[in-house]
Design a protein around this motif. Structure first.
Motif, mmCIF file in Angstrom:
data_model
loop_
_atom_site.group_PDB
_atom_site.id
_atom_site.type_symbol
_atom_site.label_atom_id
_atom_site.label_comp_id
_atom_site.label_asym_id
_atom_site.label_seq_id
_atom_site.Cartn_x
_atom_site.Cartn_y
_atom_site.Cartn_z
ATOM 1 N N UNK A 131 1.590 -0.841 -0.085
ATOM 2 C CA UNK A 131 0.232 0.026 -0.253
ATOM 3 C C UNK A 131 1.066 0.939 -0.135
ATOM 4 N N UNK A 132 0.552 1.922 -1.069
ATOM 5 C CA UNK A 132 1.831 3.255 -1.755
ATOM 6 C C UNK A 132 0.424 4.379 -1.174
ATOM 7 N N UNK A 133 1.326 5.812 -0.259
ATOM 8 C CA UNK A 133 0.377 6.554 0.080
ATOM 9 C C UNK A 133 1.084 7.778 -0.348
ATOM 10 N N UNK A 134 0.211 8.684 -1.195
ATOM 11 C CA UNK A 134 0.988 10.062 -1.536
ATOM 12 C C UNK A 134 0.137 11.391 -1.355
ATOM 13 N N UNK A 135 0.743 12.354 -0.686
ATOM 14 C CA UNK A 135 0.249 13.495 -0.621
ATOM 15 C C UNK A 135 -0.820 13.512 -0.126
ATOM 16 N N UNK A 136 -1.987 12.607 0.689
ATOM 17 C CA UNK A 136 -3.628 12.682 1.622
ATOM 18 C C UNK A 136 -3.192 12.629 2.506
ATOM 19 N N UNK A 137 -4.569 13.966 2.997
ATOM 20 C CA UNK A 137 -4.093 14.438 4.170
ATOM 21 C C UNK A 137 -3.327 14.853 4.576
ATOM 22 N N UNK A 138 -2.333 14.408 5.806
ATOM 23 C CA UNK A 138 -2.001 14.531 6.436
ATOM 24 C C UNK A 138 -0.671 13.672 6.314
ATOM 25 N N UNK A 183 -4.674 -1.513 -8.185
ATOM 26 C CA UNK A 183 -5.314 -0.561 -8.117
ATOM 27 C C UNK A 183 -5.051 0.709 -7.822
ATOM 28 N N UNK A 184 -5.808 1.806 -8.711
ATOM 29 C CA UNK A 184 -4.704 2.688 -8.402
ATOM 30 C C UNK A 184 -5.984 3.875 -8.465
ATOM 31 N N UNK A 185 -5.709 4.781 -7.569
ATOM 32 C CA UNK A 185 -6.364 6.191 -7.536
ATOM 33 C C UNK A 185 -5.933 7.341 -7.246
ATOM 34 N N UNK A 186 -6.303 8.134 -7.948
ATOM 35 C CA UNK A 186 -5.992 9.586 -7.297
ATOM 36 C C UNK A 186 -6.801 10.206 -7.872
ATOM 37 N N UNK A 187 -6.657 12.042 -6.747
ATOM 38 C CA UNK A 187 -7.596 13.343 -7.193
ATOM 39 C C UNK A 187 -6.694 14.170 -6.823
ATOM 40 N N UNK A 188 -6.979 15.494 -8.202
ATOM 41 C CA UNK A 188 -6.024 16.020 -8.109
ATOM 42 C C UNK A 188 -7.284 17.138 -7.105
ATOM 43 N N UNK A 189 -5.628 18.345 -7.175
ATOM 44 C CA UNK A 189 -6.524 19.248 -6.505
ATOM 45 C C UNK A 189 -7.648 20.683 -7.097
ATOM 46 N N UNK A 190 -8.530 19.681 -8.156
ATOM 47 C CA UNK A 190 -9.125 20.423 -8.433
ATOM 48 C C UNK A 190 -10.113 19.825 -9.017
ATOM 49 N N UNK A 191 -10.226 18.454 -7.759
ATOM 50 C CA UNK A 191 -11.509 17.032 -8.111
ATOM 51 C C UNK A 191 -11.434 16.524 -8.914
ATOM 52 N N UNK A 192 -10.250 16.623 -10.046
ATOM 53 C CA UNK A 192 -11.107 15.471 -10.358
ATOM 54 C C UNK A 192 -10.169 13.907 -10.426
ATOM 55 N N UNK A 237 -0.068 20.277 -2.183
ATOM 56 C CA UNK A 237 -0.021 19.418 -2.953
ATOM 57 C C UNK A 237 -0.988 19.452 -4.641
ATOM 58 N N UNK A 238 -0.518 19.011 -5.353
ATOM 59 C CA UNK A 238 -1.867 18.771 -7.052
ATOM 60 C C UNK A 238 -2.568 17.743 -6.664
ATOM 61 N N UNK A 239 -2.073 16.670 -6.227
ATOM 62 C CA UNK A 239 -2.918 15.339 -6.447
ATOM 63 C C UNK A 239 -2.660 14.364 -5.299
ATOM 64 N N UNK A 240 -3.385 13.334 -4.685
ATOM 65 C CA UNK A 240 -2.543 12.536 -3.393
ATOM 66 C C UNK A 240 -3.221 11.227 -4.243
ATOM 67 N N UNK A 241 -2.715 10.647 -4.166
ATOM 68 C CA UNK A 241 -2.611 9.241 -4.715
ATOM 69 C C UNK A 241 -2.413 8.125 -4.125
ATOM 70 N N UNK A 242 -2.734 7.058 -4.062
ATOM 71 C CA UNK A 242 -2.707 5.571 -3.666
ATOM 72 C C UNK A 242 -3.027 4.125 -4.352
ATOM 73 N N UNK A 243 -1.855 3.613 -4.348
ATOM 74 C CA UNK A 243 -2.043 2.455 -5.248
ATOM 75 C C UNK A 243 -1.581 1.145 -4.100
ATOM 76 N N UNK A 244 -1.897 0.746 -4.842
ATOM 77 C CA UNK A 244 -2.564 -0.724 -3.502
ATOM 78 C C UNK A 244 -2.478 -2.118 -4.471
ATOM 79 N N UNK A 245 -1.805 -3.187 -4.361
ATOM 80 C CA UNK A 245 -1.279 -4.251 -4.965
ATOM 81 C C UNK A 245 -1.326 -5.473 -4.145
ATOM 82 N N UNK A 246 -2.478 -6.365 -4.918
ATOM 83 C CA UNK A 246 -3.307 -7.413 -4.413
ATOM 84 C C UNK A 246 -2.191 -8.490 -5.185
ATOM 85 N N UNK A 247 -2.870 -9.994 -4.014
ATOM 86 C CA UNK A 247 -2.619 -10.733 -4.561
ATOM 87 C C UNK A 247 -3.435 -12.126 -4.572
ATOM 88 N N UNK A 248 -3.925 -12.480 -5.595
ATOM 89 C CA UNK A 248 -5.085 -13.362 -5.379
ATOM 90 C C UNK A 248 -4.920 -14.922 -6.103
#
Length: 575
Positions: A5-12, A95-104, A59-70
């Motif tokens: 699990x990798x988290x960048x520029x998310x909340x604090x 799974x990857x998710x990013x949210x920009x500072x503009x809400x995209x 920050x310009x965007x928050x980024x979350x990335x998760x690697x799953x093994x099934x």
């Protein structure tokens, strides 16, 4: 399982990377350190609605990335096929998710851009998140029938498949019956429309593949000069004095003169002779083809007009002449049905009754299986509740047939409402106080009781749902003492069948951890950052001791920490 699990520029959180392992991972830390923020990031990763508020200030965007093994039998493979996402045999899902500072919001699964809804579908098959205020499917009455069916999946698989085949047929017949039973004015309007369509197609005198044949003929007429020039040049190059055929003839005679001296020369001579006669035949065909060629501008205009007519009809009735002819046949059938409505309605009604009888038999079979499974589930839940000091609680699963309306089919003397799941309505009921009546599960007031009931159900369903990871966000709030120990043991048992990630303030739960991660909040240069650190054994003892005492560490609290860890290890060795 969730492995990275990798988290960048998310909340604090500036940057956090967690390597997660199988079994039970417990996250601890002071209130406000950012433990729940990590759970929030996982919820976003699995399809929860985002907000610009999640993007770290500056920050310009928050980024979350998760690697799953099934494993190879996981339901996520079916999701991949459904949504066109490639999942290799190694069972890695990113799974990857990013949210920009503009809400995209930008979502990806294994690198492919997907909608938020698709990301949510993948997330639901990989992670089940439970918090004190969000009980998800276990507390949702609409989901109880699915949970019971999951519990009895092996027995219900074939009956439900057979039922759904009959149900689709039943619904299709009902829809057609309703359409034919509409009021006379609507039927008259429908008939006028159908007759107009049929007449238009009939007057067009379409024939199969007509459009393809016309386009081919138009192509020849439109390119008459190029075709004639090409054929003529070819013919002139081959036929005539000192042209291609003369030279090939000369070569043929020269090679034939040497054929008596070697068998290979004879073979080559024969091959050249065959080639000569093939080309000679071709020149005759070229001549015939050129004589037959004729440019007819009137015929070209006729073709253009006919193709325009066909294309106009295509825009209304189909992409090809074959589709339009098929549409015409269907229109003709429907006109016949409307003109002979009473006869068709009688026929449909008899067919609906026949299908309804088969459908009700299948529904009754499913009802019986669910009723038996409900009894088994009740017994299993009571056993789990005993371990959680809720031995006086009474749990029940109500499997009842939904009441239907006037037009609904009749089962055992009463009208019932059918849907794709059968005829049943399933509700989980419970009372935690002797003498009190059973109430719906979601209406239980006590947070501590709710946590224990949820854990009992999770322990049972985690073996059946195939969820890769289960996340508990402070589900142990409001409990202490022996109940806290029982909850810790139950959470560990769930982790035997599913990876469990748990945020907790209970030392008993922390002591059970296979992996203990401490969340810390640091303030540097007026900037708040959250960090995550996996604790070694010595650090784990100190953290558990601090959770016990809530004050400075002493020899006594450290000893208590050691003892609690030793008790946890003894329990885990027996499971």
């Amino acid at each position: 399982m969730l492995t990275e699990l990798t988290i960048r520029d998310f909340a604090i959180i500036d940057y956090v990377s967690l390597t997660l392992k199988d079994g039970l991972t417990v996250l601890t830390g002071e209130t406000g350190a950012g433990k729940s923020i990590i759970i929030d990031s996982i919820q976003l990763l699995t399809g929860a609605r985002g907000s610009v508020d999640f993007v770290k200030h500056g920050a310009k965007r928050a980024e979350i990335e998760g690697l799953f093994n099934v494993d190879g039998n996981h339901s996520v493979y079916a999701k991949g096929e459904e949504y066109g996402v490639e999942i290799d045999e190694d069972g890695m899902v990113v799974l990857q998710r990013s949210i920009t500072h503009q809400g995209k919001s930008i979502c990806r699964v294994n690198g492919k851009l997907v909608t938020l809804g698709v990301l949510r579908e993948f997330g639901k098959s990989l992670i089940d998140i439970h918090s004190q205020h969000e009980t998800q499917s276990l507390m949702d009455p609409e989901r109880h029938i699915d949970l019971l069916d999951t519990y009895a999946a092996e027995k219900l698989q074939h009956p439900k498949q057979e039922y759904r085949k009959q149900y689709e047929k039943y619904r299709s017949l009902q829809k057609r019956y309703q359409e034919l039973s509409d009021n006379e004015q609507e039927m008259a309007q429908r008939l006028d429309l159908l007759e107009f369509q049929w007449n238009e197609l009939e007057e067009a005198h379409l024939s199969p593949k007509e459009d393809e044949e016309l386009m081919e003929e138009r192509n020849k007429l439109s390119n008459f000069e190029k075709i004639y020039s090409g054929l003529n040049d070819t013919y002139e190059a081959l036929y005539g004095e000192q042209k291609g055929m003369d030279w090939v003839s000369h070569a043929m005679m020269s090679l034939e003169a040497t054929s008596d001296y070697d068998e290979n020369y004879q073979k080559m001579s024969d091959e050249l002779s065959n080639a000569y006669y093939v080309v000679e035949e071709l020149t005759f065909r070229l001549s015939t083809e050129m004589e037959a060629l004729e440019f007819d501008p009137e015929r070209l205009n006729e073709i253009e007009e006919r193709l325009d007519e066909i294309n106009r009809l295509k825009r209304k009735y189909g992409q090809s002449v074959e589709e339009m002819l098929e549409h015409k046949n269907k229109v003709e059938e429907e006109i016949d049905e409307i003109n002979n409505k009473d006869s068709f309605l009688s026929k449909l009604e008899a067919e609906i009754n026949d299908v309804s009888e088969d459908l009700l038999l299948e529904a009754q079979h499913i009802h019986d299986i669910r009723s038996e499974a409900a009894k088994e589930l009740v017994g299993a839940v009571h056993e789990e509740l005993k371990d959680l000091y809720l031995e006086k609680s009474v749990f029940d699963v109500k499997v009842e047939k939904r009441k239907g309306g006037k037009e609904s089919p009749v089962m055992n003397g009463r009208q019932v409402a059918l849907n794709s799941n059968g005829v049943d309505e399933v509700r989980f009921m419970i009372t935690t106080n002797p003498g009190e009546p059973l109430k719906p599960l979601h209406k239980i007031a006590s947070g501590g009781e709710m946590s224990r009931i949820m854990l009992a159900l999770k322990q049972i369903f985690s073996r059946h749902q195939g969820i890769t990871s289960v996340i508990f966000d402070e589900v142990d709030t409001g409990v202490s003492g022996r109940v806290a120990q029982a909850i810790a043991e139950k959470i560990f048992k769930i982790s035997v069948n599913s990876q469990v990630l748990c945020i907790s303030h209970l030392p008993q739960v922390a002591a059970m951890a296979d992996t203990h991660v401490q969340i810390q909040k640091n303030i540097t240069d007026n900037t708040t950052k959250t960090n995550a650190k996996e604790l070694d054994h010595h650090e784990k003892v100190e953290e558990v001791a601090r959770m016990i005492s809530g004050a400075e560490l002493t020899e006594t609290t450290l000893q208590n920490g050691h003892e609690l860890l030793n008790l946890a290890e003894s329990f885990k060795a027996k499971v």
